[in-house]
Design a protein around this motif. Sequence first.
Motif, short mmCIF file in Angstrom:
data_model
loop_
_atom_site.label_atom_id
_atom_site.label_comp_id
_atom_site.label_asym_id
_atom_site.label_seq_id
_atom_site.Cartn_x
_atom_site.Cartn_y
_atom_site.Cartn_z
N ARG A 172 12.62 -0.44 9.10
CA ARG A 172 14.16 0.34 8.52
C ARG A 172 14.69 -0.36 7.57
NH1 ARG A 172 13.93 1.80 14.26
NH2 ARG A 172 12.72 3.82 14.33
N ALA A 173 14.55 -1.49 7.73
CA ALA A 173 15.48 -2.52 6.79
C ALA A 173 14.77 -2.34 5.27
CB ALA A 173 15.52 -3.90 7.15
N LEU A 174 13.34 -2.05 5.41
CA LEU A 174 12.96 -1.61 4.03
C LEU A 174 12.88 -0.42 3.58
CD1 LEU A 174 9.32 -3.80 4.57
CD2 LEU A 174 11.48 -4.40 3.41
N ALA A 175 13.70 0.43 4.52
CA ALA A 175 13.73 2.04 4.08
C ALA A 175 12.32 2.59 4.49
CB ALA A 175 14.24 2.22 2.80
N VAL A 176 11.72 2.13 5.30
CA VAL A 176 10.16 2.90 5.86
C VAL A 176 10.51 3.73 7.08
CG1 VAL A 176 7.92 2.52 6.31
CG2 VAL A 176 9.01 1.28 4.52
N PRO A 177 10.47 5.02 7.07
CA PRO A 177 10.39 5.52 8.40
C PRO A 177 9.54 5.02 9.31
CG PRO A 177 10.41 7.14 6.45
CD PRO A 177 10.21 5.89 6.08
N VAL A 178 10.04 4.92 10.56
CA VAL A 178 8.90 4.66 11.84
C VAL A 178 9.15 5.33 12.88
CG1 VAL A 178 10.73 2.51 12.04
CG2 VAL A 178 8.43 2.41 12.99
N LEU B 195 0.79 17.08 13.55
CA LEU B 195 1.32 15.91 14.54
C LEU B 195 2.21 15.03 13.44
CD1 LEU B 195 1.65 14.81 17.02
CD2 LEU B 195 -0.08 13.08 16.56
N ALA B 196 1.78 14.74 12.18
CA ALA B 196 2.29 13.88 11.36
C ALA B 196 3.63 14.31 11.01
CB ALA B 196 1.45 13.63 10.27
N ALA B 197 3.68 15.40 10.51
CA ALA B 197 4.81 16.09 10.18
C ALA B 197 6.19 16.12 11.39
CB ALA B 197 4.80 17.38 9.69
N LEU B 198 5.55 16.40 12.61
CA LEU B 198 6.73 16.44 13.86
C LEU B 198 7.24 14.83 14.08
CD1 LEU B 198 7.88 17.86 16.02
CD2 LEU B 198 5.85 17.67 17.53
N LEU B 199 6.17 14.15 14.13
CA LEU B 199 6.61 12.71 14.29
C LEU B 199 7.73 12.00 13.13
CD1 LEU B 199 3.29 10.91 15.84
CD2 LEU B 199 5.31 12.41 16.91
N PHE B 200 7.12 12.54 12.00
CA PHE B 200 7.96 12.21 10.75
C PHE B 200 9.50 12.80 11.00
CE2 PHE B 200 9.42 12.21 6.32
CZ PHE B 200 9.22 11.12 5.94
N ALA B 201 9.46 14.08 11.41
CA ALA B 201 10.66 14.74 11.53
C ALA B 201 11.56 13.76 12.60
CB ALA B 201 10.71 16.29 11.95
N ALA B 202 10.98 13.54 13.63
CA ALA B 202 11.85 12.69 14.74
C ALA B 202 12.10 11.37 14.07
CB ALA B 202 10.89 12.52 15.98
N HIS C 237 0.65 -1.25 0.04
CA HIS C 237 0.13 -0.06 -0.04
C HIS C 237 0.73 1.34 -0.02
CE1 HIS C 237 -2.91 -3.05 1.04
NE2 HIS C 237 -4.02 -2.19 0.55
N SER C 238 2.07 1.11 -0.37
CA SER C 238 2.99 2.25 -0.54
C SER C 238 2.71 3.23 0.73
CB SER C 238 2.56 3.09 -1.68
OG SER C 238 2.43 2.44 -2.92
N ILE C 239 2.94 2.67 1.89
CA ILE C 239 3.03 3.26 3.11
C ILE C 239 4.17 4.08 3.08
CG2 ILE C 239 3.13 2.94 5.67
CD1 ILE C 239 0.46 2.57 4.48
N ASP C 240 4.37 5.38 3.66
CA ASP C 240 5.42 6.19 3.56
C ASP C 240 6.09 6.46 5.09
OD1 ASP C 240 5.39 7.31 0.92
OD2 ASP C 240 3.52 7.99 1.62
N PHE C 241 5.12 6.01 5.82
CA PHE C 241 5.47 6.18 7.37
C PHE C 241 4.68 5.41 8.31
CE2 PHE C 241 5.04 9.75 11.19
CZ PHE C 241 6.31 9.04 11.65
N VAL C 242 5.15 4.86 9.23
CA VAL C 242 4.60 3.99 10.27
C VAL C 242 4.74 4.69 11.58
CG1 VAL C 242 4.28 1.63 11.42
CG2 VAL C 242 4.87 1.92 8.99
N VAL C 243 3.71 4.72 12.39
CA VAL C 243 3.46 5.33 13.95
C VAL C 243 3.02 3.97 14.59
CG1 VAL C 243 2.41 6.70 15.57
CG2 VAL C 243 3.00 7.51 13.16
N VAL C 244 3.81 3.47 15.69
CA VAL C 244 3.66 2.41 16.36
C VAL C 244 3.31 2.86 17.73
CG1 VAL C 244 4.63 0.37 17.39
CG2 VAL C 244 5.56 1.10 15.19
N GLY C 245 2.09 2.68 18.31
CA GLY C 245 1.41 2.97 19.46
C GLY C 245 2.04 1.91 20.58
N PRO C 246 1.92 0.81 20.75
CA PRO C 246 2.19 0.00 21.84
C PRO C 246 3.65 -0.45 21.88
CG PRO C 246 0.92 -1.14 20.39
CD PRO C 246 1.08 -0.07 19.72
N GLU C 247 4.28 -1.00 23.08
CA GLU C 247 5.75 -1.28 23.05
C GLU C 247 5.73 -2.71 22.57
OE1 GLU C 247 3.46 -0.93 25.72
OE2 GLU C 247 3.69 -2.38 27.11
#
Length: 425
Positions: free
Chosen positions: A83-89, A303-310, A61-71
């Motif tokens: 990260r091995a797939l070069a997807v920012p997380v 928020l998406a831009a800030l978490l992506f910058a991080a 699905h051409s995901i550009d960014f993954v945000v993980v909630g739980p530990e």
Amino acid sequence: MNILLIGSGGREHALSWQLAQSPSCTKLYAAPGNPGIESHAELVAIGSDDIDAILSFVQAHSIDFVVVGPEAPLVAGLGDKLRALAVPVFGPSAAAAQLEGSKGFTKDLCARANIPTAGYVRCASKDAALAALANFTIPVVIKADGLAAGKGVIIAENRDDAEAAVEDMFSGAFGGAGAEVVIEEFMTGEEASFFALCDGTNVMPFGSAQDHKRVGDGDTGPNTGGMGAYSPAPVLTAELEAEVMDKIIRPTAAAMAADGMPYVGVFFAGLMLTDQGPKLIEYNCRFGDPECQVLMMRYRGDLAALLFAASTGKLDQAEAPHFAGGYALTVVMAANGYPATPEKGGVIRNIADAESGGVRVFHAGTARTDNSIVATGGRVLNVTANGVSVTEAQARAYAAVDKIDFPTGFCRRDIGWREVAREAE
Ligand code: AMP
Ligand code: GLY
């Protein structure tokens, strides 16, 4: 960008609400999500621990960014595989997630970096632990090293209880989490939760909150994941926050980078505000739940831009987060029997009525049946309101709670009590 959010609780509902409003978010998916998240994201029927299925979805699905909630998926290595797939997380590597996954790891890091925390010893055997107890005064704190769903901490008020706790842990009461234990000095003071983003090198404060861990009014009864929270926590003054950044957060980020495991994501520092200043109780490698709900209620911005910058090493180029003035407070509505044996399947009505006037009801443990919403988890709803004071936010949150018809549920009636008492002075 196309974003995938991992998780299904109230924390993720609050994150999805802010991510969906972010100008830099084109399309939001959530795996597996919940009936509240469904209003903001397309739900994907993949469990948050199903790493292979998540990786396949991201590629398809051409995901550009993954945000993980739980530990749990972070400790299991989801961040590394993305990260091995070069997807920012947004979330640390498995090595860096040890900050939450191993209490001994974190205590050793604090010792090396001179970070203020309780004195401790790590013990790999029952005999070593029983011997070590002799060097601690009572009360003493005994912790299972690994993830124990918030239950692996025993505060022993006498030596018999301390020895019993050690025996329990080494006899498998907490499974593999108790294969090693940490014995700690007991600290006194008021607790607060503090959050800071980190991109591996740069850190940025992201606000404070105060949770209520015990199930009953007046902080009585067993510990839970958290029964309610408010933000900010004024007990953590600007001066103390600066001290926490200098003595705890920055040294942690520097030590993690120096040790070859740069930390990407959010530091959730559980703090004890002692007479000698703030000390670290523990780190979590994710946002707090329900602390995230009150932070998101106050957050204003992309928020998406800030978490992506991080997540892409660019926090130094990002603007500091902007939060609305005043306070947010959330009340957790839980299923009867929580935390031991929550009753499942209870019907909930009138959520929409409760949301009038700017109150938000985040779904934490619900499912949609043909024509109703039912409880599926221990913590079920997070009724969240803003106010100019904690007192006002509390009154607005409870007025909304009283509109919700959830006969098989309950909540604490005193969330925010410490600050409400201070405001009354
Ligand atoms: P945790 O599961 O690590 O969040 O710990 C649960 C709770 O135990 C904390 O929120 C504190 O209230 C308490 N606690 C943990 N460590 C200590 C300590 N060294 N001294 C006093 N209280 C502690
Ligand atoms: N509310 C505490 C936690 O998320 O661990």
